[in-house]
Design a protein around this motif. Structure first.
Motif, short mmCIF file in Angstrom:
data_model
loop_
_atom_site.label_atom_id
_atom_site.label_comp_id
_atom_site.label_asym_id
_atom_site.label_seq_id
_atom_site.Cartn_x
_atom_site.Cartn_y
_atom_site.Cartn_z
N LEU A 281 59.85 62.92 22.95
CA LEU A 281 61.12 62.19 22.85
C LEU A 281 62.30 63.11 23.17
CD1 LEU A 281 60.43 60.07 19.64
CD2 LEU A 281 60.41 59.29 22.01
N VAL A 282 62.20 64.36 22.74
CA VAL A 282 63.24 65.34 23.09
C VAL A 282 63.31 65.51 24.60
CG1 VAL A 282 63.87 67.78 22.98
CG2 VAL A 282 63.16 66.59 20.90
N TYR A 283 62.14 65.64 25.24
CA TYR A 283 62.11 65.81 26.69
C TYR A 283 62.70 64.58 27.39
CZ TYR A 283 58.82 69.61 25.65
OH TYR A 283 58.23 70.75 25.16
N SER A 284 62.36 63.39 26.90
CA SER A 284 62.88 62.16 27.50
C SER A 284 64.40 62.14 27.45
CB SER A 284 62.32 60.93 26.78
OG SER A 284 60.92 60.85 26.90
N GLU A 285 64.95 62.51 26.30
CA GLU A 285 66.40 62.49 26.15
C GLU A 285 67.06 63.57 27.02
OE1 GLU A 285 69.93 60.95 25.06
OE2 GLU A 285 67.93 60.14 24.65
N LEU A 286 66.44 64.73 27.09
CA LEU A 286 66.99 65.78 27.96
C LEU A 286 67.00 65.33 29.42
CD1 LEU A 286 65.50 69.13 26.61
CD2 LEU A 286 67.92 68.52 26.77
N LEU A 287 65.92 64.71 29.87
CA LEU A 287 65.87 64.23 31.25
C LEU A 287 66.91 63.14 31.49
CD1 LEU A 287 61.99 64.12 31.71
CD2 LEU A 287 63.59 65.67 32.82
N THR A 288 67.16 62.31 30.47
CA THR A 288 68.20 61.30 30.59
C THR A 288 69.57 61.94 30.69
OG1 THR A 288 66.88 59.71 29.32
CG2 THR A 288 69.23 59.28 29.48
N VAL A 289 69.80 62.99 29.90
CA VAL A 289 71.08 63.70 29.94
C VAL A 289 71.35 64.26 31.34
CG1 VAL A 289 72.27 65.77 29.14
CG2 VAL A 289 71.18 64.26 27.49
N PHE A 290 70.33 64.84 31.95
CA PHE A 290 70.54 65.52 33.23
C PHE A 290 70.41 64.59 34.44
CE2 PHE A 290 69.27 69.31 30.67
CZ PHE A 290 70.45 70.01 30.85
N TYR A 291 69.56 63.55 34.32
CA TYR A 291 69.27 62.73 35.50
C TYR A 291 69.63 61.26 35.33
CZ TYR A 291 66.62 66.86 36.82
OH TYR A 291 66.26 68.15 37.13
N ASN B 263 68.43 73.15 34.80
CA ASN B 263 69.52 72.28 35.24
C ASN B 263 70.90 72.84 34.88
OD1 ASN B 263 68.17 69.55 36.21
ND2 ASN B 263 67.02 70.24 34.42
N SER B 264 70.98 74.13 34.63
CA SER B 264 72.23 74.71 34.15
C SER B 264 72.88 75.67 35.13
CB SER B 264 71.97 75.45 32.82
OG SER B 264 71.62 74.53 31.81
N PHE B 265 72.49 75.59 36.40
CA PHE B 265 73.09 76.48 37.38
C PHE B 265 73.50 75.68 38.61
CE2 PHE B 265 70.05 78.94 34.90
CZ PHE B 265 70.86 79.97 34.43
N PRO B 266 74.59 74.87 38.47
CA PRO B 266 75.00 74.03 39.60
C PRO B 266 75.40 74.82 40.83
CG PRO B 266 76.69 74.07 37.88
CD PRO B 266 75.47 74.73 37.31
N GLY B 267 75.80 76.08 40.65
CA GLY B 267 76.20 76.87 41.80
C GLY B 267 75.05 77.38 42.63
N VAL B 268 73.84 77.33 42.10
CA VAL B 268 72.66 77.79 42.83
C VAL B 268 72.15 76.65 43.71
CG1 VAL B 268 70.31 78.67 42.65
CG2 VAL B 268 72.05 79.37 40.98
N VAL B 269 72.14 76.86 45.01
CA VAL B 269 71.75 75.80 45.95
C VAL B 269 70.59 76.29 46.81
CG1 VAL B 269 72.54 74.32 47.83
CG2 VAL B 269 74.13 74.97 46.01
N GLU C 76 79.14 72.57 29.77
CA GLU C 76 80.09 73.13 30.73
C GLU C 76 79.53 73.08 32.15
OE1 GLU C 76 81.23 77.02 29.53
OE2 GLU C 76 82.46 76.34 27.84
N ASP C 77 78.25 73.42 32.29
CA ASP C 77 77.63 73.36 33.62
C ASP C 77 77.57 71.93 34.14
OD1 ASP C 77 77.23 76.08 33.84
OD2 ASP C 77 75.27 76.02 32.87
N ASP C 78 77.34 70.98 33.23
CA ASP C 78 77.31 69.57 33.62
C ASP C 78 78.66 69.12 34.16
OD1 ASP C 78 76.10 66.99 33.85
OD2 ASP C 78 77.10 66.39 32.00
#
Length: 579
Positions: free
Chosen positions: A37-47, A104-110, A281-283
């Motif tokens: 359930l933790v993983y599900s919520e984390l994936l919802t937060v990011f995606y 999912n915490s490094f938006p500058g890395v492409v 902050e990264d989000d």
């Protein structure tokens, strides 16, 4: 003469042994499902995509449980392998959450196909925990002693006869054998139920994701240490105890993990602030081009319905630093456009009514927990019914200085009636009609908001309008979000609205003297269309910008071919931004 190699009988007897093992079954099942359930919520937060994330998580978890159960046939000594499994789970469960956050915490890395790669890798913890959890039932089955009679013997004669009698009317029955599998499975399912309920009602709403997953890791590690201590206590001769080098090393890891988690949970508020603050902050930065914005997190709080974040941002090529409020992934307001947004939401549509009629107007405000829209409405003396599902956010609107500076104590307005509850339920339970309905609600950023953008919801809004009534909402630009726009327009049309009046508000975010388009609004009507006279608005902002905002004119609402409206029972996920 005693046999020095003899193994002592269990201290508390066979029944107590069985109960200890079944109690461990309950605990490990509790932890395993809660990790997922933790993983599900984390994936919802990011995606985003709550339904998709939870559905995929459950599917992968069940699949990996099956794989683990098959592979368990290759495992040897049940006691040492069960201990190893629980220590591995205690480490892998929280580590998996950290892995998803870090990924999912490094938006500058492409890099090429970054979105696809990170999404795929973010599901690895689901598989790891599921695989390890799949080992548990076979191992526990071999550990639980055969019993006399079935598990129903514990509930007494009369209840047992009633249950068996009911079963016999539907199935063929026979006396229970001594196979412990059914009992282990029953306790495992009960632990899973408890894990889902406690996570949903206690852990996540009260402690958030970070502290919750650490608490689960601690519980898992304590289960491992308890099992090891209980196993060792059953042996009299030291050299007969199962304390080979590897077994002893695993126990030591369990103790170290337990101590580490205990310390982190004891300082949970600090840990949560550091970890959550980093990815929040990264989000926020992810909404901008790399290096375009600097973010300084001021506060965040997770309510039962959303994450409330206050932060300072400095955007390149814009003057100064401003403070913003973010609800989940969507910006709710910033210093530079608080006035323009609420003038667009409230003052422009109210200009369609004669000044002598304001006191007779009935307004329904859905959302608006910051009370800023109420402050604007108070200027006209209208009667306001407000419905907001998030009572904690409403309380922030009354207590947080950042919001109070904008709402000017509007929560004390004597013609305001605030209801904490679901807008759907409120509308279904009321027959009151309104001259103006304002939607100050979150954007369509996840499945959670699907109902607020559904044909059924807008149909209820239409049913609660007076003959001259209209609905007002901010909307996404059809140029930036064309797929969402088409689904939204067809949904609104399907609910009975056939005319709309669009307009923008304007701001000067970079202080260069050039006003730019900001928020866009739609006024929706299914009846007579009132005429907007912006000079009637009691708003300094509208007075300053009326030449750019107006004239506000009615247009027919088009229908897009081949696009289904969004419905509660037949959702069109195109209405979700980024779906």
């Amino acid at each position: 003469m005693s046999d020095t190699n003899a193994v002592r009988e269990p201290v508390f007897g066979v029944v107590t042994d069985r109960r200890v093992k079944l109690a461990l079954t309950f605990v490990v099942a509790f932890c395993s499902i809660a990790y997922e359930l933790v993983y599900s919520e984390l994936l919802t937060v990011f995606y985003g995509g709550t339904v998709v994330r939870y559905s995929v998580t459950i599917g992968l978890y069940m699949f990996s449980l099956g794989v683990g159960a098959v592979l368990s046939s290759q495992l040897g000594d049940a006691e040492s392998n069960f201990l190893r499994t629980e220590v591995y789970l205690a480490v892998a469960g929280p580590l998996g959450a950290g892995f998803v956050i870090a990924l999912n915490s490094f938006p500058g890395v492409v890099f090429p196909a970054k979105a696809t790669v990170t999404l795929a890798l973010s599901h690895l913890p689901i598989l790891v925990v599921g695989l390890l959890s799949g080992f548990e039932i076979p191992l526990l089955e071999s550990l639980v002693d055969e019993r006399d009679g079935s598990g129903l013997a514990l509930v007494g004669g009369l209840p047992r006869r009633a249950v068996v009698g009911t079963l016999s009317t539907l199935f063929t029955t026979e006396p229970a054998d001594n196979d412990p599998l059914s009992e282990v499975l029953g306790v495992d399912y009960l632990g899973s139920l408890a894990g889902t309920v406690v996570y949903a009602l206690v852990l996540y709403p009260d402690h958030g994701l970070v502290v919750s997953v650490l608490a689960l890791g601690l519980l898992n590690a304590l289960a491992a240490v308890t099992f090891a201590g209980w196993t060792l206590s059953r042996f009299t001769i030291p050299r007969a105890r199962p304390t080979g080098g590897r077994w002893r090393a695993v126990l030591l890891v369990g103790l170290l993990v337990s101590g580490s988690y205990a310390g982190l949970v004891a300082n949970g508020e600090t840990v949560d602030r550091v970890v959550t603050g980093s990815y929040v902050e990264d989000d926020i930065r992810a909404d901008y081009a790399p290096g375009q914005v600097e973010v300084d997190l001021r506060s965040y709080q997770t309510t039962a319905y959303q994450r409330v974040t206050v932060y300072d941002r400095t955007v390149a090529d814009r003057a100064g630093t401003e403070r913003c409020l973010r609800l989940d992934h969507a910006i709710q307001l910033c210093d530079s456009w608080v006035e323009s947004y609420h003038a667009g939401l409230v003052d422009v549509p109210l200009s369609a009514y004669g000044t002598e009629n304001y006191a007779d107007l009935d307004v329904l405000l859905i959302g608006g927990g910051d009370y800023i829209a109420v402050d604007n409405l108070r200027e006209y003396g209208v009667a306001v019914d407000q419905v907001d599902i998030d009572g904690e956010f409403l309380q922030m609107g009354r207590e947080r200085e950042y919001l109070r500076q904008f709402n000017d104590g509007a929560y004390r307005y004597d013609r305001l009636n605030t209801t904490v509850g679901d807008a759907f339920r409120f509308l279904r339970g009321s027959d009151r009609e309104y001259d103006l309905i304002l939607l100050d609600v979150p954007g369509a950023r996840s499945d959670d908001s699907l109902s607020l953008y559904s044909r059924e919801f807008y149909g209820l809004l239409s049913d609660h309008l007076t003959d001259r009534g209209v609905v007002v909402s901010w909307v996404y630009s059809k140029y930036s979000y064309p797929v969402h726009h088409r689904a939204y327009v067809n949904t609104v049309r399907a609910a009975g609205f056939d005319r709309f009046a669009p307009y923008y508000v304007y701001e000067d975010p970079d202080a260069d003297g050039d006003r730019e388009r900001a928020e866009k609004f739609y006024v929706l009507s299914d009846g007579p269309t009132p005429t907007f006279e912006l000079s009637r608005a009691r708003s300094p902002y509208v007075d300053r910008h009326s030449d750019r905002i107006g004239p506000v004119r009615w247009r027919p609402l088009v229908r897009y071919r081949g696009v289904d409206p969004n419905s509660v029972f037949d959702p069109n996920y195109d209405i979700v931004i980024g779906s």
